[in-house]
Design an enzyme around this catalytic site. Structure first.
Site, mmCIF file in Angstrom:
data_model
loop_
_atom_site.group_PDB
_atom_site.id
_atom_site.type_symbol
_atom_site.label_atom_id
_atom_site.label_comp_id
_atom_site.label_asym_id
_atom_site.label_seq_id
_atom_site.Cartn_x
_atom_site.Cartn_y
_atom_site.Cartn_z
ATOM 1 N N THR A 105 -0.849 9.397 -11.799
ATOM 2 C CA THR A 105 -1.440 8.674 -10.549
ATOM 3 C C THR A 105 -2.992 8.615 -10.553
ATOM 4 O OG1 THR A 105 0.874 9.452 -9.739
ATOM 5 C CG2 THR A 105 -1.172 8.951 -8.079
ATOM 6 N N HIS A 106 -3.384 8.856 -11.893
ATOM 7 C CA HIS A 106 -4.782 8.566 -11.867
ATOM 8 C C HIS A 106 -5.235 7.078 -11.973
ATOM 9 C CE1 HIS A 106 -4.120 12.967 -13.680
ATOM 10 N NE2 HIS A 106 -4.074 12.808 -12.482
ATOM 11 N N VAL A 107 -5.397 6.306 -10.991
ATOM 12 C CA VAL A 107 -5.837 5.056 -10.971
ATOM 13 C C VAL A 107 -7.217 4.845 -10.333
ATOM 14 C CG1 VAL A 107 -4.958 3.023 -9.711
ATOM 15 C CG2 VAL A 107 -3.396 4.452 -10.608
#
Lengths: 335, 587
Positions: free
Chosen positions: B515-517
């Protein structure tokens, strides 16, 4: 790139243990198993037990029984003859096969989405995906079909295995990396998928899927997994594997010409929901008596326990198993 | 024309980590009147998370805490030749929904970036020359240094009760910590977690090879912790339900525990739940109001003097585009800035091992419960002649073992169903170890975000479109780290069966990865290549502050939360001490 659960390279259950022929040793089961466990020497018996459970709770007994209990002579044509199969009477033997031990939480009964015809096929398939065998109860005992039924009741146009689904068009075929683009909604994927299984069973064996022998059912499931059957209303939405190394097994679905759901895509759907129903908290209707958790040793909803255990390296946890309902009872007093 | 609501001083768009942290600082140090517009509900530990924890199906599979994709999603394509299509189901990443944002369901892994990652381009070019940069690279230096941010990293860690072991105190290397980290003024606010068995095997294996493993810095509280505002974290129960779940005992740090309660106690912050912002109105280089749909879908307009946009990477970028603030990035010409430098996180280098003589109790753990090594991150190793830039952090975190998603992995070749599968899952569920690389994602000219020309949300506004893929640079990096680090470590751990994954193909939106966007509203010194300045202040509207991982010019091989926290406190300080006394562009 590795696929962790790679059944394509295997021919499980052919050369290995055939659960249908395995004597079940009650010692291999968990303590939650009922007194009739010694009877479970054939998976056909476990199938009967599932059906009898539905019948014993008074729901659609005659409809339940036409499909599977007593062999091929009662098999209806699934595409044209729904409900016209010869009803069979639930026997005393079937009813007494229902486990009598107390179970955690409320027992689900009857179907809210599946017809009993559909439920029998899903239950039979789930029984092969997670069979009852010398490692303990399987999908039937876990009542996975009730889990799937309850989920599908709630899965309208805008839900999926992964929760709420974007359902706004236009709809187009994409690349496998873009994921499932189909407008086909979940309930109807199951409707066509089940009919595809049944039609393929008729094509191969001239019998309904639920009446087949376990090795015949396994053949059908393996064929589905490899996309062989052409009975899935056009075999149109195809499953595409897009597993990223280290990210676990995932798959996508791609449309290919005609509308419907392909055999491989439906196999993946069936397997995903079956495994979820086996391992999800019993509050959702499956994993009855936490049999899925007991198989692998997952203790469940342990809210306040592990801080005393976490540094006891290599020592097997002996704190038992707890469902969400039992956990919540701590706060609600069971009301 | 609808009636405008009564003007307030500050509007927060999204009330998660960024909004909650900054609102709390403004509540303490100013008398400003504030409104927070949050598209989801306000959940609390006692009413929501305590009672309803441990439901893997509801939370992990059915996505109860994530952005509701039936209302709003993104479209995606690997490159500009494809037609982007909507992410209809989860999914590669899991944006949050509700007060506290994605931090309600995070794992708790809390890192500082390495000093040289803030001047990364200059550092690489100085060390190797321009030729080291991959084709079409758009990596660039940050406008802030590690030294600038160090006090704000510290502030965030204090406020959120982060636990860990320092490896560098004021320049002195400390045994047991990360020897590569930048100098810290002080130790972590809390000592490390109790760490489970599996990661301890990784630690032993890594030590045998001469690496320096250290405890994963974490927002999972090892003890009872009280932050400077008197808000508390309970001790972690190691229940193994962090990521995708809210914490049932208030031990996993988040804004709903550590900042927002104090902000609300001021009486000057009003939270409007189920309010979906769709436009920031602006005129003459200033924002004037925020337009949103209320819970009933009715348009409302909230006038204000200052807007803090902290709606996570995707909505930060989308709202800038929907509002027409700044110039949309054009990958063909390289001009424009909004949507530029979309980056992700590179997974795919991983190792698994299966023991036949150990019970690991994998189900006990927390989201950041493990050991890490940093020898293969960024410029911690020499890239001369390797043909790629970057690396990443390698860690073994025992996040739990929820059975639907984490029943495996099972040994290679295991049947996918039937009695053979059942025997294998029974045998190996509690005997498998898995760890891997969290790789750096460099920025490229062709990877960006803009508004989709076709697909819309339920209100009729365009979805955000992502164009992204992995490149050969990352494929080489993954292969190298798998060979040099993961293979030796898993071998040293001596499982009965082992495997190493060393290959990534095309990026796919389908499997969960991270979830590292990041990127889209990146920070910089040059308005021609950045959306906000060093104080996260929009170049095109001085009273708009945009904060999040959307500010990262490129993404290092670490989780983003710690640095987002540092930027939030850095910006809060700039607003309070520089902007409010003298509103205008900060220098």
């Amino acid at each position: 790139m590795k696929r962790h659960n790679n059944a394509r390279d295997e021919t499980p259950n052919e050369a290995g243990i055939s659960p249908a022929d395995t004597e079940v040793d009650a010692e291999d089961f968990d303590q939650a198993q009922g007194p009739d466990i010694g009877h479970l020497t054939k998976t056909r018996v476990t199938r009967r037990r599932f059906l009898a459970t539905g019948a014993a709770t008074g729901v659609a007994a005659s409809a339940v029984t036409f499909s599977a209990v007593h062999g091929q002579e009662s098999t209806p044509d699934p595409m044209h003859d729904h409900g016209n199969g010869t009803p069979q009477v639930v026997t005393e033997d079937d009813v007494t096969a229902v486990p009598e031990e107390a179970t955690e939480g409320q027992e689900l009964a009857g179907f809210t989405f599946f017809t009993p015809f559909q439920a029998a096929i899903v239950a039979a398939a789930a029984d092969r995906l997670i069979p009852s065998d010398n490692n303990g109860p399987g999908a039937l005992e876990a009542r996975v079909v009730y889990f799937i039924d309850r989920q599908l009741r709630d899965d309208g146009h805008f839900r999926s295995f992964r929760g709420p689904r974007y359902g706004i068009g236009p709809f187009a075929n994409g690349e496998p990396t873009q994921g499932d683009q189909s407008a086909f909604e979940m309930q109807n994927r199951w409707r066509l998928g089940i009919e595809g299984i049944e039609a393929y069973a008729q094509q191969l064996y001239e019998a309904g899927f639920a009446e087949l022998e376990p090795d015949q059912q396994d053949r059908i499931l393996r064929d589905m997994e490899e996309g062989v059957p052409e009975t899935f209303d056009g075999a149109a939405i195809q499953n595409i594997e897009v597993s990223q190394a280290g990210a676990g097994q995932e798959s996508s679905i791609q449309q290919a010409g005609r509308a419907g759901i392909g055999a491989e895509a439906f196999f993946q759907l069936l397997r995903s929901y079956t495994f979820a129903g086996f391992f999800a908290d019993p509050v959702h209707g499956g994993n009855r008596d936490m049999v899925g958790w007991k198989l692998i040793g997952f203790p469940g909803a342990q809210g306040f326990v592990y801080h005393d255990w976490i540094l006891r390296y290599g020592e097997e946890f002996t704190g038992g198993f707890q469902s969400l309902a039992a956990y919540q009872d701590q706060f609600t007093g069971g009301n | 024309m609808m009636a405008q609501l009564e003007k307030v001083d500050v509007v927060f768009i999204g009330f998660g980590f960024v909004g909650g942290s900054i609102a709390n600082e403004l509540a303490k140090h100013t008398d400003l009147k504030m409104v927070a517009l949050e598209r989801g509900p306000l959940r609390t530990t006692g009413r929501d998370l305590l009672m309803d924890h441990f439901d893997e199906w509801r939370y992990a599979l059915q996505s109860a805490l994530f952005q509701d994709l039936s209302r709003n999603t993104v479209t995606f394509r690997n490159d500009m030749s494809q037609t982007a299509l909507p992410m209809r189901e989860y999914g590669s990443f899991l944006p949050g929904d509700g007060v506290g944002g994605a931090m309600v369901h995070w794992n708790g892994q809390s890192w500082r970036f390495l000093p040289h990652q803030f001047n990364y381009r200059s550092y690489l070019v100085e060390r190797y020359g321009e030729d080291i940069l991959p084709e079409n690279s758009t990596i660039q230096d940050w406008p802030v240094s590690y030294d600038d941010l160090e006090p704000y990293y510290a502030r965030y860690e204090q406020m959120y009760g982060i636990a860990g072991k320092a490896g560098n105190l004021k320049g002195e290397i400390i045994e047991g910590g990360n020897p590569f980290e930048g100098p810290r003024a002080d130790e972590y606010p809390q000592p490390p977690n109790k760490i489970t068995y599996g990661p301890s095997l990784f630690r032993e294996g890594a030590e045998k090879l001469g690496f320096k493993p250290f405890p994963q810095p974490t927002g999972n509280s090892p003890g009872l912790y009280t932050n400077p505002d008197g808000l508390r974290l309970a001790p972690c129960e190691y229940c193994g339900f962090c990521e995708r779940f809210g914490c049932h005992v208030g031990a996993k740090s988040s804004p709903i525990l550590m900042t927002i309660p104090n902000a609300l106690a001021s009486g000057r912050v009003e939270v409007r739940q189920f309010s979906t912002v769709f436009r920031i109105n602006h005129k003459g280089g200033e924002v004037t109001s925020v337009s949103y749909y209320d819970a009933n879908g009715i348009e409302q307009e909230q006038p204000c003097d200052i807007v803090v946009l902290g709606a996570w990477t995707l909505e930060n970028t989308r709202l800038m585009l929907l509002s027409g603030i700044g110039e949309t990035y054009d990958p063909k010409t390289g001009t424009g800035t909004v949507g530029r430098n979309y980056t992700y996180q590179i997974y795919g280098a991983s190792a698994q091992g299966w023991y036949d003589d150990r019970i690991l109790n994998r189900f006990m753990g927390s989201g950041a419960n493990g050991y890490a090594i940093d020898e293969f991150n960024a410029e911690n190793f020499d890239h001369s002649g390797l043909g790629f830039i970057g690396g990443g952090n390698i860690s073994f975190n025992n996040t739990g073992a929820r059975p639907i998603q984490q029943g495996g992995p099972l040994p290679p070749g295991t049947a996918g169903w039937g009695s053979e599968w059942k025997a294998a899952v029974k045998e190996y569920y509690n005997r498998v170890v898995s760890f891997g690389l969290q790789g750096e994602s460099p920025a490229y000219r062709q990877h960006y975000m803009d508004l989709d020309p076709t697909y819309r949300d339920i209100f009729g506004n365009p979805l955000l479109r992502i164009t992204f893929n992995f490149t050969d640079n990352e494929r080489k990096m993954v292969r190298y780290v798998a060979e040099k680090a993961l293979t030796p470590i898993i071998t040293a751990m001596a499982p009965a069966i082992q495997q190493v994954n060393d290959t990534i193909a095309d990026y796919s939106i389908v499997p969960y990865q991270s979830t590292h966007v990041n990127g889209g509203t990146i920070m910089g010194d040059d308005p021609g290549t950045s959306v906000v300045n060093k104080y996260c202040q929009a170049w095109d509207a001085h009273n708009l502050f945009v904060i999040g991982a959307s500010n990262f010019p490129q993404n290092p091989g670490y989780n983003p939360t710690g640095t987002v926290g540092a930027l939030a406190y850095w910006t809060a300080d700039a607003i309070i001490n520089q902007y409010l006394p003298n509103p205008g562009m900060l220098a």
